[in-house]
Design a protein around this motif. Structure first.
Motif, PDB file in Angstrom:
ATOM      1  N   GLN A   1       0.869  -1.175   0.000  1.00 43.47           N
ATOM      2  CA  GLN A   1       0.000   0.000   0.000  1.00 43.47           C
ATOM      3  C   GLN A   1       0.903   1.221   0.000  1.00 43.47           C
ATOM      4  OE1 GLN A   1      -2.450  -1.426   3.557  1.00 43.47           O
ATOM      5  NE2 GLN A   1      -3.870  -0.088   2.460  1.00 43.47           N
ATOM      6  N   ALA A   2       0.753   2.049  -1.026  1.00 45.33           N
ATOM      7  CA  ALA A   2       1.590   3.250  -1.123  1.00 45.33           C
ATOM      8  C   ALA A   2       0.834   4.352  -1.841  1.00 45.33           C
ATOM      9  CB  ALA A   2       2.885   2.945  -1.867  1.00 45.33           C
ATOM     10  N   ALA A   3       1.167   5.562  -1.480  1.00 43.57           N
ATOM     11  CA  ALA A   3       0.579   6.724  -2.134  1.00 43.57           C
ATOM     12  C   ALA A   3       1.701   7.621  -2.650  1.00 43.57           C
ATOM     13  CB  ALA A   3      -0.303   7.505  -1.167  1.00 43.57           C
ATOM     14  N   TYR A   4       1.418   8.282  -3.763  1.00 50.91           N
ATOM     15  CA  TYR A   4       2.358   9.204  -4.380  1.00 50.91           C
ATOM     16  C   TYR A   4       1.660  10.527  -4.647  1.00 50.91           C
ATOM     17  CZ  TYR A   4       5.354   5.199  -5.524  1.00 50.91           C
ATOM     18  OH  TYR A   4       6.157   4.094  -5.459  1.00 50.91           O
ATOM     19  N   VAL A   5       2.398  11.607  -4.506  1.00 53.10           N
ATOM     20  CA  VAL A   5       1.924  12.932  -4.901  1.00 53.10           C
ATOM     21  C   VAL A   5       3.013  13.550  -5.760  1.00 53.10           C
ATOM     22  CG1 VAL A   5       1.237  15.237  -4.137  1.00 53.10           C
ATOM     23  CG2 VAL A   5       0.508  13.228  -2.831  1.00 53.10           C
ATOM     24  N   CYS A   6       2.638  14.007  -6.944  1.00 50.23           N
ATOM     25  CA  CYS A   6       3.573  14.630  -7.880  1.00 50.23           C
ATOM     26  C   CYS A   6       3.161  16.090  -8.071  1.00 50.23           C
ATOM     27  CB  CYS A   6       3.541  13.896  -9.210  1.00 50.23           C
ATOM     28  SG  CYS A   6       4.658  14.578 -10.440  1.00 50.23           S
ATOM     29  N   ILE A   7       4.116  16.979  -7.885  1.00 49.45           N
ATOM     30  CA  ILE A   7       3.863  18.417  -8.010  1.00 49.45           C
ATOM     31  C   ILE A   7       4.889  18.986  -8.975  1.00 49.45           C
ATOM     32  CG2 ILE A   7       3.742  20.614  -6.767  1.00 49.45           C
ATOM     33  CD1 ILE A   7       3.197  18.876  -4.211  1.00 49.45           C
ATOM     34  N   VAL A   8       4.436  19.785  -9.916  1.00 49.35           N
ATOM     35  CA  VAL A   8       5.357  20.422 -10.851  1.00 49.35           C
ATOM     36  C   VAL A   8       5.347  21.929 -10.640  1.00 49.35           C
ATOM     37  CG1 VAL A   8       5.215  18.604 -12.585  1.00 49.35           C
ATOM     38  CG2 VAL A   8       3.621  20.509 -12.681  1.00 49.35           C
ATOM     39  N   GLY A   9       6.437  22.558 -11.000  1.00 50.46           N
ATOM     40  CA  GLY A   9       6.558  24.005 -10.867  1.00 50.46           C
ATOM     41  C   GLY A   9       7.613  24.515 -11.825  1.00 50.46           C
ATOM     42  N   SER A  10       7.908  25.794 -11.686  1.00 54.42           N
ATOM     43  CA  SER A  10       8.903  26.422 -12.559  1.00 54.42           C
ATOM     44  C   SER A  10       9.453  27.661 -11.874  1.00 54.42           C
ATOM     45  CB  SER A  10       8.268  26.816 -13.887  1.00 54.42           C
ATOM     46  OG  SER A  10       7.341  27.870 -13.688  1.00 54.42           O
ATOM     47  N   VAL A  11      10.510  28.179 -12.450  1.00 58.00           N
ATOM     48  CA  VAL A  11      11.096  29.402 -11.901  1.00 58.00           C
ATOM     49  C   VAL A  11      10.068  30.541 -11.948  1.00 58.00           C
ATOM     50  CG1 VAL A  11      12.173  30.212 -14.051  1.00 58.00           C
ATOM     51  CG2 VAL A  11      13.188  30.810 -11.836  1.00 58.00           C
ATOM     52  N   ASP A  12       9.222  30.579 -12.971  1.00 57.25           N
ATOM     53  CA  ASP A  12       8.207  31.639 -13.079  1.00 57.25           C
ATOM     54  C   ASP A  12       7.169  31.554 -11.972  1.00 57.25           C
ATOM     55  OD1 ASP A  12       9.426  32.627 -15.378  1.00 57.25           O
ATOM     56  OD2 ASP A  12       8.131  31.467 -16.718  1.00 57.25           O
ATOM     57  N   GLU A  13       6.798  30.341 -11.583  1.00 58.22           N
ATOM     58  CA  GLU A  13       5.773  30.144 -10.557  1.00 58.22           C
ATOM     59  C   GLU A  13       6.335  30.147  -9.142  1.00 58.22           C
ATOM     60  OE1 GLU A  13       2.653  27.187 -12.786  1.00 58.22           O
ATOM     61  OE2 GLU A  13       4.585  26.352 -12.159  1.00 58.22           O
ATOM     62  N   ASP A  14       7.561  29.671  -8.993  1.00 56.69           N
ATOM     63  CA  ASP A  14       8.081  29.385  -7.657  1.00 56.69           C
ATOM     64  C   ASP A  14       9.319  30.194  -7.271  1.00 56.69           C
ATOM     65  OD1 ASP A  14       6.299  27.032  -6.889  1.00 56.69           O
ATOM     66  OD2 ASP A  14       7.069  26.411  -8.843  1.00 56.69           O
ATOM     67  N   ARG A  15       9.696  31.162  -8.059  1.00 58.12           N
ATOM     68  CA  ARG A  15      10.834  32.049  -7.803  1.00 58.12           C
ATOM     69  C   ARG A  15      12.183  31.377  -7.984  1.00 58.12           C
ATOM     70  NH1 ARG A  15       8.024  33.874  -2.823  1.00 58.12           N
ATOM     71  NH2 ARG A  15       9.782  33.033  -1.664  1.00 58.12           N
ATOM     72  N   SER A  16      12.388  30.214  -7.344  1.00 56.18           N
ATOM     73  CA  SER A  16      13.684  29.557  -7.462  1.00 56.18           C
ATOM     74  C   SER A  16      13.528  28.063  -7.180  1.00 56.18           C
ATOM     75  CB  SER A  16      14.692  30.157  -6.477  1.00 56.18           C
ATOM     76  OG  SER A  16      14.374  29.775  -5.147  1.00 56.18           O
ATOM     77  N   TRP A  17      14.540  27.325  -7.575  1.00 59.40           N
ATOM     78  CA  TRP A  17      14.595  25.885  -7.321  1.00 59.40           C
ATOM     79  C   TRP A  17      14.567  25.612  -5.823  1.00 59.40           C
ATOM     80  CZ3 TRP A  17      13.946  21.085  -8.242  1.00 59.40           C
ATOM     81  CH2 TRP A  17      14.841  20.073  -7.927  1.00 59.40           C
ATOM     82  N   GLN A  18      15.340  26.363  -5.077  1.00 52.41           N
ATOM     83  CA  GLN A  18      15.386  26.200  -3.623  1.00 52.41           C
ATOM     84  C   GLN A  18      14.019  26.498  -2.991  1.00 52.41           C
ATOM     85  OE1 GLN A  18      17.984  24.952  -1.980  1.00 52.41           O
ATOM     86  NE2 GLN A  18      16.857  24.990  -0.059  1.00 52.41           N
ATOM     87  N   HIS A  19      13.379  27.572  -3.425  1.00 49.29           N
ATOM     88  CA  HIS A  19      12.071  27.939  -2.884  1.00 49.29           C
ATOM     89  C   HIS A  19      11.034  26.857  -3.199  1.00 49.29           C
ATOM     90  CE1 HIS A  19       8.134  29.999  -2.735  1.00 49.29           C
ATOM     91  NE2 HIS A  19       8.647  30.485  -1.623  1.00 49.29           N
ATOM     92  N   PHE A  20      11.076  26.303  -4.408  1.00 51.34           N
ATOM     93  CA  PHE A  20      10.149  25.227  -4.772  1.00 51.34           C
ATOM     94  C   PHE A  20      10.297  24.055  -3.802  1.00 51.34           C
ATOM     95  CE2 PHE A  20       9.438  21.166  -6.997  1.00 51.34           C
ATOM     96  CZ  PHE A  20       8.095  21.300  -7.319  1.00 51.34           C
ATOM     97  N   GLN A  21      11.531  23.616  -3.570  1.00 47.24           N
ATOM     98  CA  GLN A  21      11.760  22.489  -2.664  1.00 47.24           C
ATOM     99  C   GLN A  21      11.254  22.799  -1.258  1.00 47.24           C
ATOM    100  OE1 GLN A  21      15.861  20.916  -2.826  1.00 47.24           O
ATOM    101  NE2 GLN A  21      16.062  22.280  -4.590  1.00 47.24           N
ATOM    102  N   GLU A  22      11.581  23.967  -0.755  1.00 47.41           N
ATOM    103  CA  GLU A  22      11.173  24.340   0.601  1.00 47.41           C
ATOM    104  C   GLU A  22       9.658  24.404   0.732  1.00 47.41           C
ATOM    105  OE1 GLU A  22      13.251  27.996   1.245  1.00 47.41           O
ATOM    106  OE2 GLU A  22      15.193  26.991   1.466  1.00 47.41           O
ATOM    107  N   SER A  23       8.997  25.014  -0.252  1.00 51.91           N
ATOM    108  CA  SER A  23       7.537  25.156  -0.157  1.00 51.91           C
ATOM    109  C   SER A  23       6.837  23.802  -0.237  1.00 51.91           C
ATOM    110  CB  SER A  23       7.005  26.114  -1.223  1.00 51.91           C
ATOM    111  OG  SER A  23       7.250  25.625  -2.522  1.00 51.91           O
ATOM    112  N   GLN A  24       7.368  22.870  -0.999  1.00 55.02           N
ATOM    113  CA  GLN A  24       6.744  21.536  -1.071  1.00 55.02           C
ATOM    114  C   GLN A  24       6.984  20.759   0.218  1.00 55.02           C
ATOM    115  OE1 GLN A  24       4.633  21.480  -3.436  1.00 55.02           O
ATOM    116  NE2 GLN A  24       5.638  23.306  -4.231  1.00 55.02           N
ATOM    117  N   ARG A  25       8.183  20.870   0.774  1.00 55.90           N
ATOM    118  CA  ARG A  25       8.488  20.148   2.014  1.00 55.90           C
ATOM    119  C   ARG A  25       7.699  20.698   3.204  1.00 55.90           C
ATOM    120  NH1 ARG A  25      14.403  19.943   3.173  1.00 55.90           N
ATOM    121  NH2 ARG A  25      13.769  18.320   4.628  1.00 55.90           N
ATOM    122  N   GLU A  26       7.209  21.933   3.100  1.00 57.60           N
ATOM    123  CA  GLU A  26       6.374  22.509   4.164  1.00 57.60           C
ATOM    124  C   GLU A  26       4.950  21.975   4.128  1.00 57.60           C
ATOM    125  OE1 GLU A  26       6.668  26.734   3.698  1.00 57.60           O
ATOM    126  OE2 GLU A  26       8.734  26.784   4.442  1.00 57.60           O
TER     127      GLU A  26
END
Length: 128
Positions: free
Chosen positions: A71-96
């Motif tokens: 039994q497993a669940a997956y969540v996939c989220i996509v983004g971009s520099v235009d939507e998320d400001r930066s690669w680092q910010h994207f990672q941080e916001s998803q981990r929150e």
């Protein structure tokens, strides 16, 4: 955002799920806790799994991650520099995010809201 729940029956011979992610096709791939993050140019991908995703190499090296649970669940989220400001910010916001897979209710909750629930059926193609 996309979510999927896999529940493999006891009578099925394979009891893992897997992700095909050829790491050489990305500029950067990071595994942090239950997350795998990948970047290609200015495009970002975050993949969360309810259990550990373990790199697995057999005939295709650096291309597969396995979750060794029935039994497993997956969540996939996509983004971009235009939507998320930066690669680092994207990672941080998803981990929150608070992502919970409740095996007992067969449901994924994201930030306290029901996102998807599993409904069992007799269609054997669920295992393909």
């Amino acid at each position: 955002m996309l979510a999927a729940i896999y529940e493999i029956g006891a009578d099925y011979p394979i009891h893992f799920t897997h992700v095909f992610m050829p790491t050489v096709k990305f500029d950067e791939v990071l595994s942090i806790g239950q997350w795998i993050f990948a970047r290609k140019g200015d495009g970002y991908l975050g993949l969360w799994c309810s259990d550990s995703l373990v790199p697995y190499d057999d005939e295709l090296a650096d291309c597969e991650y396995r979750c060794w649970e029935s039994q497993a669940a997956y969540v996939c989220i996509v983004g971009s520099v235009d939507e998320d400001r930066s690669w680092q910010h994207f990672q941080e916001s998803q981990r929150e995010r608070t992502i919970v897979y409740e095996k007992s209710s067969h449901s994924v909750f994201i930030d306290g809201e029901l996102f998807v629930s599993y409904e069992q059926c007799d269609d054997r193609t669920q295992y393909v």
